[in-house]
Design a protein around this motif. Sequence first.
Motif, PDB file in Angstrom:
ATOM      1  N   SER A 160       0.954  -1.180   0.089  1.00 49.84           N
ATOM      2  CA  SER A 160       0.097   0.024   0.074  1.00 49.84           C
ATOM      3  C   SER A 160       1.009   1.285  -0.062  1.00 49.84           C
ATOM      4  O   SER A 160       1.758   1.415   0.802  1.00 49.84           O
ATOM      5  CB  SER A 160      -0.997  -0.073   1.205  1.00 49.84           C
ATOM      6  OG  SER A 160      -1.956  -1.045   1.121  1.00 49.84           O
ATOM      7  N   ARG A 161       0.578   2.289  -0.815  1.00 51.09           N
ATOM      8  CA  ARG A 161       1.412   3.326  -1.040  1.00 51.09           C
ATOM      9  C   ARG A 161       0.416   4.550  -1.460  1.00 51.09           C
ATOM     10  O   ARG A 161      -0.304   4.273  -2.026  1.00 51.09           O
ATOM     11  CB  ARG A 161       2.716   3.260  -1.937  1.00 51.09           C
ATOM     12  CG  ARG A 161       2.198   3.016  -3.113  1.00 51.09           C
ATOM     13  CD  ARG A 161       3.489   2.561  -4.098  1.00 51.09           C
ATOM     14  NE  ARG A 161       4.218   1.563  -3.769  1.00 51.09           N
ATOM     15  CZ  ARG A 161       5.494   1.714  -3.218  1.00 51.09           C
ATOM     16  NH1 ARG A 161       6.223   2.867  -3.109  1.00 51.09           N
ATOM     17  NH2 ARG A 161       6.286   0.446  -3.143  1.00 51.09           N
ATOM     18  N   ALA A 162       1.146   5.585  -1.064  1.00 59.23           N
ATOM     19  CA  ALA A 162       0.374   6.862  -1.890  1.00 59.23           C
ATOM     20  C   ALA A 162       0.618   7.097  -3.262  1.00 59.23           C
ATOM     21  O   ALA A 162       1.934   7.235  -3.498  1.00 59.23           O
ATOM     22  CB  ALA A 162       0.636   7.985  -1.038  1.00 59.23           C
ATOM     23  N   ILE A 163      -0.393   7.248  -4.011  1.00 56.66           N
ATOM     24  CA  ILE A 163      -0.265   7.314  -5.444  1.00 56.66           C
ATOM     25  C   ILE A 163      -0.316   8.945  -5.699  1.00 56.66           C
ATOM     26  O   ILE A 163      -1.404   9.713  -5.755  1.00 56.66           O
ATOM     27  CB  ILE A 163      -1.405   6.849  -6.283  1.00 56.66           C
ATOM     28  CG1 ILE A 163      -1.460   5.355  -5.812  1.00 56.66           C
ATOM     29  CG2 ILE A 163      -1.225   6.804  -7.797  1.00 56.66           C
ATOM     30  CD1 ILE A 163      -0.254   4.286  -6.230  1.00 56.66           C
ATOM     31  N   ILE A 395      -3.452  -0.130  -2.624  1.00 53.15           N
ATOM     32  CA  ILE A 395      -2.811  -1.134  -3.254  1.00 53.15           C
ATOM     33  C   ILE A 395      -2.132  -0.725  -4.427  1.00 53.15           C
ATOM     34  O   ILE A 395      -3.050  -0.335  -5.348  1.00 53.15           O
ATOM     35  CB  ILE A 395      -3.609  -2.280  -3.115  1.00 53.15           C
ATOM     36  CG1 ILE A 395      -3.882  -2.728  -1.598  1.00 53.15           C
ATOM     37  CG2 ILE A 395      -2.594  -3.441  -3.978  1.00 53.15           C
ATOM     38  CD1 ILE A 395      -4.593  -4.078  -1.812  1.00 53.15           C
ATOM     39  N   ALA A 396      -0.894  -0.711  -4.873  1.00 46.82           N
ATOM     40  CA  ALA A 396      -0.470  -0.300  -6.083  1.00 46.82           C
ATOM     41  C   ALA A 396       0.779  -1.146  -6.538  1.00 46.82           C
ATOM     42  O   ALA A 396       1.413  -2.144  -5.540  1.00 46.82           O
ATOM     43  CB  ALA A 396       0.038   1.073  -6.090  1.00 46.82           C
ATOM     44  N   VAL A 397       1.078  -1.423  -7.715  1.00 46.93           N
ATOM     45  CA  VAL A 397       2.127  -2.214  -8.349  1.00 46.93           C
ATOM     46  C   VAL A 397       2.859  -1.129  -9.237  1.00 46.93           C
ATOM     47  O   VAL A 397       2.167  -0.180  -9.706  1.00 46.93           O
ATOM     48  CB  VAL A 397       1.578  -3.373  -9.274  1.00 46.93           C
ATOM     49  CG1 VAL A 397       0.816  -4.311  -8.360  1.00 46.93           C
ATOM     50  CG2 VAL A 397       0.765  -2.936 -10.443  1.00 46.93           C
ATOM     51  N   PRO A 398       4.163  -1.421  -9.569  1.00 48.63           N
ATOM     52  CA  PRO A 398       5.027  -0.590 -10.613  1.00 48.63           C
ATOM     53  C   PRO A 398       4.031  -0.803 -11.929  1.00 48.63           C
ATOM     54  O   PRO A 398       3.655  -1.815 -12.481  1.00 48.63           O
ATOM     55  CB  PRO A 398       6.183  -1.227 -10.586  1.00 48.63           C
ATOM     56  CG  PRO A 398       6.323  -2.001  -9.330  1.00 48.63           C
ATOM     57  CD  PRO A 398       5.097  -2.554  -8.919  1.00 48.63           C
ATOM     58  N   ALA A 399       4.444   0.335 -12.574  1.00 49.10           N
ATOM     59  CA  ALA A 399       3.573   0.369 -13.967  1.00 49.10           C
ATOM     60  C   ALA A 399       4.246  -0.370 -14.946  1.00 49.10           C
ATOM     61  O   ALA A 399       3.683  -1.159 -15.818  1.00 49.10           O
ATOM     62  CB  ALA A 399       4.094   1.994 -14.567  1.00 49.10           C
ATOM     63  N   LYS A 426      -7.910  -4.756 -12.201  1.00 54.10           N
ATOM     64  CA  LYS A 426      -8.755  -3.485 -12.518  1.00 54.10           C
ATOM     65  C   LYS A 426      -8.030  -2.247 -12.109  1.00 54.10           C
ATOM     66  O   LYS A 426      -7.522  -2.111 -10.637  1.00 54.10           O
ATOM     67  CB  LYS A 426     -10.091  -3.511 -11.989  1.00 54.10           C
ATOM     68  CG  LYS A 426     -11.214  -2.310 -12.317  1.00 54.10           C
ATOM     69  CD  LYS A 426     -12.548  -2.512 -11.664  1.00 54.10           C
ATOM     70  CE  LYS A 426     -13.189  -1.070 -11.668  1.00 54.10           C
ATOM     71  NZ  LYS A 426     -14.581  -1.277 -11.163  1.00 54.10           N
ATOM     72  N   LEU A 427      -7.642  -1.460 -12.692  1.00 51.79           N
ATOM     73  CA  LEU A 427      -6.496  -0.384 -12.462  1.00 51.79           C
ATOM     74  C   LEU A 427      -7.228   1.117 -12.057  1.00 51.79           C
ATOM     75  O   LEU A 427      -8.620   1.289 -12.649  1.00 51.79           O
ATOM     76  CB  LEU A 427      -5.620   0.034 -13.643  1.00 51.79           C
ATOM     77  CG  LEU A 427      -4.920  -1.198 -13.985  1.00 51.79           C
ATOM     78  CD1 LEU A 427      -3.879  -0.797 -15.099  1.00 51.79           C
ATOM     79  CD2 LEU A 427      -4.130  -1.914 -12.901  1.00 51.79           C
ATOM     80  N   GLY A 428      -6.754   1.816 -11.326  1.00 52.79           N
ATOM     81  CA  GLY A 428      -7.112   3.283 -10.903  1.00 52.79           C
ATOM     82  C   GLY A 428      -6.283   4.125 -11.307  1.00 52.79           C
ATOM     83  O   GLY A 428      -5.779   4.355 -12.289  1.00 52.79           O
ATOM     84  N   ARG A 429      -5.885   5.097 -10.122  1.00 47.40           N
ATOM     85  CA  ARG A 429      -4.916   6.227 -10.406  1.00 47.40           C
ATOM     86  C   ARG A 429      -3.428   5.726 -10.791  1.00 47.40           C
ATOM     87  O   ARG A 429      -3.232   4.363 -10.694  1.00 47.40           O
ATOM     88  CB  ARG A 429      -4.850   6.855  -9.154  1.00 47.40           C
ATOM     89  CG  ARG A 429      -6.188   7.518  -9.069  1.00 47.40           C
ATOM     90  CD  ARG A 429      -5.966   8.216  -7.493  1.00 47.40           C
ATOM     91  NE  ARG A 429      -5.926   7.093  -6.348  1.00 47.40           N
ATOM     92  CZ  ARG A 429      -5.444   7.355  -5.348  1.00 47.40           C
ATOM     93  NH1 ARG A 429      -4.756   8.423  -5.008  1.00 47.40           N
ATOM     94  NH2 ARG A 429      -5.107   6.256  -4.436  1.00 47.40           N
ATOM     95  N   ARG A 430      -2.792   6.572 -11.355  1.00 46.56           N
ATOM     96  CA  ARG A 430      -1.428   6.449 -11.938  1.00 46.56           C
ATOM     97  C   ARG A 430      -0.583   7.603 -11.350  1.00 46.56           C
ATOM     98  O   ARG A 430      -1.225   8.417 -11.399  1.00 46.56           O
ATOM     99  CB  ARG A 430      -1.362   6.377 -13.359  1.00 46.56           C
ATOM    100  CG  ARG A 430      -2.052   4.853 -13.934  1.00 46.56           C
ATOM    101  CD  ARG A 430      -1.880   5.128 -15.517  1.00 46.56           C
ATOM    102  NE  ARG A 430      -2.553   3.696 -16.184  1.00 46.56           N
ATOM    103  CZ  ARG A 430      -1.880   2.623 -16.586  1.00 46.56           C
ATOM    104  NH1 ARG A 430      -0.430   2.695 -16.336  1.00 46.56           N
ATOM    105  NH2 ARG A 430      -2.459   1.793 -17.026  1.00 46.56           N
ATOM    106  N   GLY A 431       0.635   7.226 -11.084  1.00 48.72           N
ATOM    107  CA  GLY A 431       1.595   8.389 -10.688  1.00 48.72           C
ATOM    108  C   GLY A 431       2.669   7.717 -10.048  1.00 48.72           C
ATOM    109  O   GLY A 431       2.729   6.888  -9.280  1.00 48.72           O
ATOM    110  N   ASP A 432       3.823   8.587  -9.918  1.00 47.49           N
ATOM    111  CA  ASP A 432       4.987   8.288  -9.546  1.00 47.49           C
ATOM    112  C   ASP A 432       5.488   6.714  -9.769  1.00 47.49           C
ATOM    113  O   ASP A 432       6.105   6.347  -9.005  1.00 47.49           O
ATOM    114  CB  ASP A 432       4.964   8.366  -7.842  1.00 47.49           C
ATOM    115  CG  ASP A 432       6.015   8.728  -7.227  1.00 47.49           C
ATOM    116  OD1 ASP A 432       7.249   8.994  -8.071  1.00 47.49           O
ATOM    117  OD2 ASP A 432       6.201   8.401  -5.905  1.00 47.49           O
TER     118      ASP A 432
END
Length: 475
Positions: A160-163, A395-399, A426-432
């Motif tokens: 889990s990380r801030a997007i 919850i995020a994964v590397p692009a 299913k993807l959501g926001r992108r960033g960093d």
Amino acid sequence: MRRLGGVILLALGVTAGAAGGYWYARWPAGMPAPVTPETTAAGAERKVLYYRDPSGAPYWSAESKKDADGRDYLPVYEDEEISFEPGGKKPTATAAGPRRILYYRNPMGLPDTSPVPKKDWMGMDYIPVYEGDEQDDGKTVKVSLDKIQRSGVRTEAVESRAIMRPVRAVGTVMHDESRLTIVTMRSDGFVEDLFVSRTGQHVHAGEPLFRVYSADIQRAQVDLLVAMGTAQRGSGVPASDANRNLEGAMQRLRNLAVPESRIREVREKGINPRTLDWPAPATGDVIEKKIINGQRVQAGQELYRIADHGHLWVIADVAESDLPAIKIGTRATVTVRAYPAQPIAGEVTFIYPELRMETRTARVRIEIPNPDGRLKVDMYADVVFQAGASEEPAIAVPASAVIDSGTRQVVLVAKGEGRFEPRAVKLGRRGDGYVEVLDGISKGEEVVTAATFLIDAESNLRAALQAFTQPEAPK
């Protein structure tokens, strides 16, 4: 004569045997030997795998048949199977016996299989797929460990990380409208002297701007003096009425915006000054001056406009597609082109409710400090909004872990021991450099972040081969 004929027959037999031995020795390496009466008896105990074209053409048959010229297809026995392994080695036997060939796949990776050996249109041999090398189940794909090491496959745990996604825009430095002040009078008068005579001059609150004579202010001061005298002499007027008259006279002066210092001076000294030094109502820079010495001014006329430049606004033009990422309170970094090495931190305080039709952009207001006064109005500014910095971690994964086909997004989940599971997400926001995953994976799972193309190609190949090798459903 008979002896001569026997010698001739014997010579012909020796010659034919030598020619046959030479022809047998010259048979192409790796191809099954021809069927002869001598090999037929030995082949009675051997297992026939398939039958090949007698002319050497790349045609095979599971059953005995004839070619177009009426010649019989030649049998290929188990011990005569052509090797497809590097170096010509046949599959090694295990404790349970030799490995079984399931099918042969296209050497170029095309979704084409064959139950028997064959060649593609370029003459390349199809590659055997042995039992145990196929996909373990319907969901995972297995890749050899040495291939994983050579290809540089890397994995990363899902966290889990801030997007945070930087949104860039251009803007313009403007006055803070809440810090603008207009100087005006509430009565007619005549300017007799100017103390602030230049646009851009800095003034402090309470400093005199100009000296003015006003007949209305003079009459109000006289009324105050009369009310004071009546209250002091007590000439038959009740004390309550005298006090009301006094308060009324002072209120008339306040209604004319006469400063309290002048009202106090009239009451304490009992005088009626002819002119009044009009004080500055706020601290700032004079950005507009509409008064000259000797001028007659009217009630409500704008004389000066004063701006406090200690705080400024930056109005940024944000593209319509980036607008959902901007919210009230979003932090922003403003860099003016005059001072590129000195960025200024600000905050979004307002998003204007309309778009500009020509550019399809929305105006976003950012408040920034300007204590040293180096920022000037109408400067161009580069703005970077830190979108998502104030939102909850997700919850995020590397692009690089996402395989996007345009209509379907997949990540490869590492299962250990060279096994990987392609999983739709299913993807959501992108960033960093990261992508939010709304559904499909859980925190703590390992996803492939490098060389995903290798495993994806292997998975697609296995799926295609599996589809080709499955028997057709009965109609």
